[in-house]
Design a protein around this motif. Structure first.
Motif, short mmCIF file in Angstrom:
data_model
loop_
_atom_site.label_atom_id
_atom_site.label_comp_id
_atom_site.label_asym_id
_atom_site.label_seq_id
_atom_site.Cartn_x
_atom_site.Cartn_y
_atom_site.Cartn_z
N GLN A 94 57.40 72.93 22.14
CA GLN A 94 58.32 72.76 21.03
C GLN A 94 57.61 72.85 19.68
O GLN A 94 58.10 73.49 18.75
CB GLN A 94 59.06 71.42 21.16
N PHE A 95 56.46 72.21 19.56
CA PHE A 95 55.72 72.27 18.30
C PHE A 95 55.25 73.69 18.01
O PHE A 95 55.37 74.18 16.88
CB PHE A 95 54.54 71.31 18.33
N VAL A 96 54.71 74.36 19.01
CA VAL A 96 54.22 75.72 18.83
C VAL A 96 55.35 76.68 18.47
O VAL A 96 55.16 77.62 17.68
CB VAL A 96 53.50 76.20 20.11
N SER A 97 56.54 76.43 19.00
CA SER A 97 57.67 77.34 18.81
C SER A 97 58.48 77.07 17.55
O SER A 97 59.51 77.71 17.33
CB SER A 97 58.60 77.26 20.04
N GLY A 98 58.06 76.13 16.73
CA GLY A 98 58.75 75.89 15.47
C GLY A 98 60.01 75.07 15.59
O GLY A 98 60.94 75.27 14.81
N VAL A 99 60.05 74.16 16.56
CA VAL A 99 61.22 73.29 16.71
C VAL A 99 61.14 72.12 15.73
O VAL A 99 62.09 71.82 15.01
CB VAL A 99 61.35 72.78 18.16
N TYR A 100 60.00 71.46 15.68
CA TYR A 100 59.82 70.32 14.80
C TYR A 100 59.19 70.69 13.46
O TYR A 100 59.28 69.95 12.49
CB TYR A 100 58.96 69.26 15.49
N ASP A 124 49.84 82.54 11.13
CA ASP A 124 50.17 83.78 11.85
C ASP A 124 49.73 83.74 13.30
O ASP A 124 50.45 84.19 14.20
CB ASP A 124 49.52 84.97 11.14
N TRP A 125 48.54 83.19 13.56
CA TRP A 125 48.05 83.19 14.95
C TRP A 125 48.92 82.32 15.84
O TRP A 125 49.13 82.64 17.02
CB TRP A 125 46.59 82.72 15.00
N LEU A 126 49.48 81.23 15.27
CA LEU A 126 50.34 80.37 16.05
C LEU A 126 51.72 81.02 16.25
O LEU A 126 52.34 80.86 17.31
CB LEU A 126 50.48 79.02 15.36
N GLN A 127 52.19 81.75 15.25
CA GLN A 127 53.43 82.50 15.41
C GLN A 127 53.28 83.55 16.51
O GLN A 127 54.20 83.76 17.30
CB GLN A 127 53.84 83.14 14.09
N LEU A 177 55.00 84.57 22.64
CA LEU A 177 54.85 84.71 24.08
C LEU A 177 55.69 83.71 24.85
O LEU A 177 55.74 83.76 26.08
CB LEU A 177 53.37 84.55 24.47
N LEU A 178 56.35 82.77 24.15
CA LEU A 178 57.11 81.70 24.79
C LEU A 178 58.60 81.89 24.56
O LEU A 178 59.02 82.35 23.49
CB LEU A 178 56.67 80.34 24.24
N PRO A 179 59.44 81.54 25.52
CA PRO A 179 60.88 81.77 25.37
C PRO A 179 61.56 80.90 24.32
O PRO A 179 62.55 81.30 23.72
CB PRO A 179 61.43 81.47 26.77
N VAL A 180 61.02 79.70 24.07
CA VAL A 180 61.69 78.78 23.13
C VAL A 180 61.71 79.36 21.73
O VAL A 180 62.68 79.19 20.98
CB VAL A 180 61.00 77.40 23.14
N LYS A 181 60.65 80.06 21.34
CA LYS A 181 60.62 80.69 20.02
C LYS A 181 61.79 81.63 19.85
O LYS A 181 62.43 81.70 18.80
CB LYS A 181 59.29 81.40 19.84
#
Length: 269
Positions: free
Chosen positions: A188-194, A202-205, A210-214
């Motif tokens: 959730q944190f990596v995907s920009g939920v919180y 950019d590297w985290l985006q 690669l993840l479905p939640v994003k």
């Protein structure tokens, strides 16, 4: 009974079992609402926000709503199913089901049906809270709600199948929570939920892509944010085609992994 008929019967059974667990119901339904309210109260004291020059102001709750909807899909499908199935396997319930005419496909259908119904109720409560309490403007165009529908369906189905697949990782019901919940929080944190997705480096985006939640959250942002806010996305557009392709790929991955890894009994048991 046919596979679909057994799956329908299993859905009714899963729903009865689900609503007999009040702690699960309260956490799944109220957690996204509580987080949405908390973030709105904490960061909305100065009124509407303008993330970048030239963008129209929007309430803080409107900015967080898409992420909370994506988080709800992840909680209903991935987290709850993976933990529930691991517990059922650990307690011998799956072993007993394996001795009945219920096939794994019917079992999957029952789980996905339960997630779809409870996830829809959760999303409806979240939208009602956002509109009535936080005064978040909801879209009026039918096309927006059509986008909401297919993103929600693909998101819930993908989350559910990935939850079935990952349920084979915990070695026991006791360890399931410790294994799954940290994984869900990190995703959730990596995907920009919180955190707002445009604020991530950019590297985290790229990692989140690669993840479905994003992609679930991005599809929901197209529904609930003004068109100009597409400029904040990774490539400056909503890219709904990319959302559909990414979720369909993860849906297939979840389906294949579920079928390959699912066992009524752990092989190392």
């Amino acid at each position: 009974m046919s596979t679909v008929a057994l799956g329908t019967w299993r859905t009714r059974f899963e729903l009865r079992q689900y609503f007999r667990s009040p702690d699960t119901v309260v956490f799944t339904f109220l957690f996204p609402i509580a987080i949405l309210w908390l973030f709105s109260a904490a960061f909305g004291g100065d009124g509407d926000m303008v993330p970048a020059p030239g963008l129209p102001p929007v309430p803080v709750g409107q900015m967080y709503l898409p992420g909370m909807l994506a988080a709800g899909m992840l909680l209903s499908g991935f987290q709850n199913l993976s933990i529930d199935i691991a517990v059922e396997r650990s307690e011998g319930m799956l072993k007993r089901l394996g001795a009945t005419p219920l096939s794994p496909v019917s079992y999957f259908l029952g789980k996905i049906g339960q997630v779809a119904i409870t996830g829809a109720v959760q999303a409806a409560l979240l939208l009602a809270f956002a509109a009535l309490v936080l005064q978040v403007p909801l879209p009026t165009e039918p096309s927006k709600w059509a986008t909401f529908a297919w993103v929600f369906v693909l998101g819930v189905a993908t989350s559910a199948l990935l939850g079935v697949a990952i349920s084979s990782v915990p070695r026991s019901g006791r360890s399931a929570t410790a294994v799954i919940i940290p994984m869900v929080l990190i995703v959730q944190f990596v995907s920009g939920v919180y955190l707002f997705f445009y604020m991530l480096p950019d590297w985290l985006q790229n990692l989140a892509s690669l993840l479905p939640v994003k992609w679930m959250a991005q599809g929901m942002r197209e529904v609930f944010l003004p068109e100009q806010y597409a400029a904040l996305e990774q490539n400056g557009e909503w890219n709904l085609a990319g959302v559909a392709i990414a979720l369909l790929i993860w849906l297939v991955v979840g389906l294949v992994l579920s079928r390959l890894t699912f066992r009524w009994i752990r092989r190392d048991a």
